[in-house]
Scaffold this motif. Structure first.
Motif, PDB file in Angstrom:
ATOM      1  N   SER A   3      17.346  20.506  47.557  1.00  0.00           N
ATOM      2  CA  SER A   3      18.485  19.962  46.840  1.00  0.00           C
ATOM      3  C   SER A   3      18.886  18.664  47.519  1.00  0.00           C
ATOM      4  O   SER A   3      19.269  18.672  48.693  1.00  0.00           O
ATOM      5  N   VAL A   4      18.790  17.551  46.802  1.00  0.00           N
ATOM      6  CA  VAL A   4      19.006  16.229  47.375  1.00  0.00           C
ATOM      7  C   VAL A   4      20.163  15.542  46.660  1.00  0.00           C
ATOM      8  O   VAL A   4      20.195  15.470  45.430  1.00  0.00           O
ATOM      9  N   LEU A   5      21.102  15.021  47.445  1.00  0.00           N
ATOM     10  CA  LEU A   5      22.213  14.236  46.906  1.00  0.00           C
ATOM     11  C   LEU A   5      21.917  12.764  47.167  1.00  0.00           C
ATOM     12  O   LEU A   5      21.631  12.379  48.307  1.00  0.00           O
ATOM     13  N   VAL A   6      21.973  11.955  46.118  1.00  0.00           N
ATOM     14  CA  VAL A   6      21.752  10.516  46.250  1.00  0.00           C
ATOM     15  C   VAL A   6      23.101   9.820  46.151  1.00  0.00           C
ATOM     16  O   VAL A   6      23.735   9.821  45.089  1.00  0.00           O
ATOM     17  N   ALA A   7      23.543   9.258  47.264  1.00  0.00           N
ATOM     18  CA  ALA A   7      24.767   8.453  47.288  1.00  0.00           C
ATOM     19  C   ALA A   7      24.351   7.012  47.016  1.00  0.00           C
ATOM     20  O   ALA A   7      23.384   6.528  47.606  1.00  0.00           O
ATOM     21  N   GLY A   8      25.056   6.354  46.134  1.00  0.00           N
ATOM     22  CA  GLY A   8      24.614   5.030  45.697  1.00  0.00           C
ATOM     23  C   GLY A   8      23.654   5.175  44.522  1.00  0.00           C
ATOM     24  O   GLY A   8      22.830   4.312  44.254  1.00  0.00           O
ATOM     25  N   SER A   9      23.772   6.279  43.827  1.00  0.00           N
ATOM     26  CA  SER A   9      22.835   6.636  42.761  1.00  0.00           C
ATOM     27  C   SER A   9      22.910   5.723  41.545  1.00  0.00           C
ATOM     28  O   SER A   9      21.987   5.707  40.735  1.00  0.00           O
ATOM     29  N   THR A  10      23.979   4.962  41.393  1.00  0.00           N
ATOM     30  CA  THR A  10      24.115   4.117  40.202  1.00  0.00           C
ATOM     31  C   THR A  10      23.552   2.722  40.402  1.00  0.00           C
ATOM     32  O   THR A  10      23.500   1.939  39.453  1.00  0.00           O
ATOM     33  N   GLY A  11      23.102   2.412  41.604  1.00  0.00           N
ATOM     34  CA  GLY A  11      22.492   1.110  41.866  1.00  0.00           C
ATOM     35  C   GLY A  11      21.023   1.104  41.480  1.00  0.00           C
ATOM     36  O   GLY A  11      20.437   2.145  41.131  1.00  0.00           O
ATOM     37  N   LEU A  47      19.161  14.995  36.280  1.00  0.00           N
ATOM     38  CA  LEU A  47      20.097  15.391  37.333  1.00  0.00           C
ATOM     39  C   LEU A  47      20.469  16.872  37.250  1.00  0.00           C
ATOM     40  O   LEU A  47      20.740  17.390  36.164  1.00  0.00           O
ATOM     41  N   ALA A  48      20.499  17.518  38.404  1.00  0.00           N
ATOM     42  CA  ALA A  48      21.018  18.884  38.480  1.00  0.00           C
ATOM     43  C   ALA A  48      22.537  18.844  38.328  1.00  0.00           C
ATOM     44  O   ALA A  48      23.138  19.761  37.773  1.00  0.00           O
ATOM     45  N   SER A  49      23.160  17.764  38.838  1.00  0.00           N
ATOM     46  CA  SER A  49      24.606  17.581  38.690  1.00  0.00           C
ATOM     47  C   SER A  49      24.987  16.149  39.013  1.00  0.00           C
ATOM     48  O   SER A  49      24.246  15.424  39.662  1.00  0.00           O
ATOM     49  N   ALA A  64      31.832  17.822  47.136  1.00  0.00           N
ATOM     50  CA  ALA A  64      30.757  16.984  46.590  1.00  0.00           C
ATOM     51  C   ALA A  64      29.421  17.184  47.293  1.00  0.00           C
ATOM     52  O   ALA A  64      28.373  16.904  46.720  1.00  0.00           O
ATOM     53  N   PHE A  65      29.435  17.705  48.513  1.00  0.00           N
ATOM     54  CA  PHE A  65      28.204  17.841  49.287  1.00  0.00           C
ATOM     55  C   PHE A  65      27.762  19.300  49.423  1.00  0.00           C
ATOM     56  O   PHE A  65      26.769  19.585  50.094  1.00  0.00           O
ATOM     57  N   ASP A  66      28.474  20.210  48.801  1.00  0.00           N
ATOM     58  CA  ASP A  66      28.164  21.633  48.906  1.00  0.00           C
ATOM     59  C   ASP A  66      26.787  21.945  48.326  1.00  0.00           C
ATOM     60  O   ASP A  66      26.415  21.436  47.270  1.00  0.00           O
ATOM     61  N   GLY A  67      26.034  22.800  49.020  1.00  0.00           N
ATOM     62  CA  GLY A  67      24.742  23.261  48.539  1.00  0.00           C
ATOM     63  C   GLY A  67      23.620  22.248  48.609  1.00  0.00           C
ATOM     64  O   GLY A  67      22.578  22.423  47.990  1.00  0.00           O
ATOM     65  N   VAL A  68      23.819  21.183  49.368  1.00  0.00           N
ATOM     66  CA  VAL A  68      22.836  20.113  49.463  1.00  0.00           C
ATOM     67  C   VAL A  68      22.081  20.229  50.787  1.00  0.00           C
ATOM     68  O   VAL A  68      22.696  20.443  51.832  1.00  0.00           O
TER      69      VAL A  68
END
Length: 176
Positions: A3-11, A47-49, A64-68
Motif C-alpha cells: 500500500s503506497v501513498l503518493v504525496a504530491g500526487s497531482t503534479g 487509485l485505492a483512495s 491520511a497515512f493509516d494503513g500505508v
C-alpha cells in the motif's frame, strides 16, 4: 501487494508515479490538498483512495497515512507560488508528511530530491531539500532518496543554479 501513498500526487511526476505503481500491482493512495483533488481525474480509477490533507497544515492530516506501508513524496515548489518559499514547501511540508508517516507506523519513505541537494551552494530550494534529506536520514524509517538530474518547471530556477555553476546535466558532475 503493498500500500503506497503518493504525496504530491497531482503534479506531473506524482501522476506518473500513480500510473506506474498501479501498473506494478500496488494499492495506490493519493494525498492531495482539497483544491487540487480535481487534478487526479486522469488517474482516479487507478487509485485505492484519495486522501485529502494539506502538508503545510499538520492538523489536516489525521488518518491520511493509516494503513500505508510506503510513502513517496514528490512535493516540491520548483518556483515560488501562493507566497510560499522552498522553505515552506520543500522543507516544512515534507517534514510534516514525514512526521505523519512516522506517527502512522509507515515502514518506508521515499523522497524525490534533486542532484546537487547534497552540496551547499546557496540556492534556497537545494538548501531546503538538503535539510529535509538530513531529517529523513535521521528519522529511523527505512528511506530512499532519489536525486534526478533535474525536474524543473521553472526555467528561472534552472538558470539561477547554472549561474552558480551548480547544475549537473549528465555524468559524474564534471561536465556542467
Amino acid at each position: 501487494m503493498s500500500s503506497v501513498l503518493v504525496a504530491g500526487s497531482t503534479g506531473t511526476l506524482g501522476l506518473a508515479l500513480v500510473e506506474a505503481l498501479h501498473a506494478a500491482g500496488h494499492a495506490v493512495h493519493a494525498l492531495a490538498r482539497e483544491r487540487s483533488v480535481g487534478k487526479l481525474a486522469p488517474v482516479r480509477e487507478r487509485l485505492a483512495s484519495t486522501r485529502v490533507a494539506d502538508g503545510r497544515r499538520p492538523e489536516t492530516r489525521a488518518g491520511a497515512f493509516d494503513g500505508v506501508d510506503t510513502v513517496i513524496t514528490t512535493i516540491g515548489i520548483g518556483y515560488e507560488a501562493e507566497g510560499l518559499t522552498p522553505d515552506d514547501v520543500d522543507w516544512r511540508c515534507n517534514l510534516h508528511v514525514l512526521e505523519a508517516a512516522k506517527a502512522a507506523g509507515v515502514r518506508r519513505f521515499v523522497y524525490t530530491s534533486v542532484v546537487g541537494a547534497d552540496r551547499d551552494i546557496g540556492v534556497a530550494v537545494l538548501d531546503a531539500k538538503r535539510r529535509f534529506e538530513r531529517a529523513l536520514q535521521a528519522s529511523g524509517l527505512e528511506w530512499t532518496i532519489v536525486r534526478p538530474s533535474g525536474f524543473y518547471k521553472d526555467l528561472k530556477l534552472f538558470l539561477k543554479m547554472a549561474a552558480k555553476g551548480a547544475v549537473t546535466v549528465f555524468g559524474d558532475g564534471q561536465a556542467r
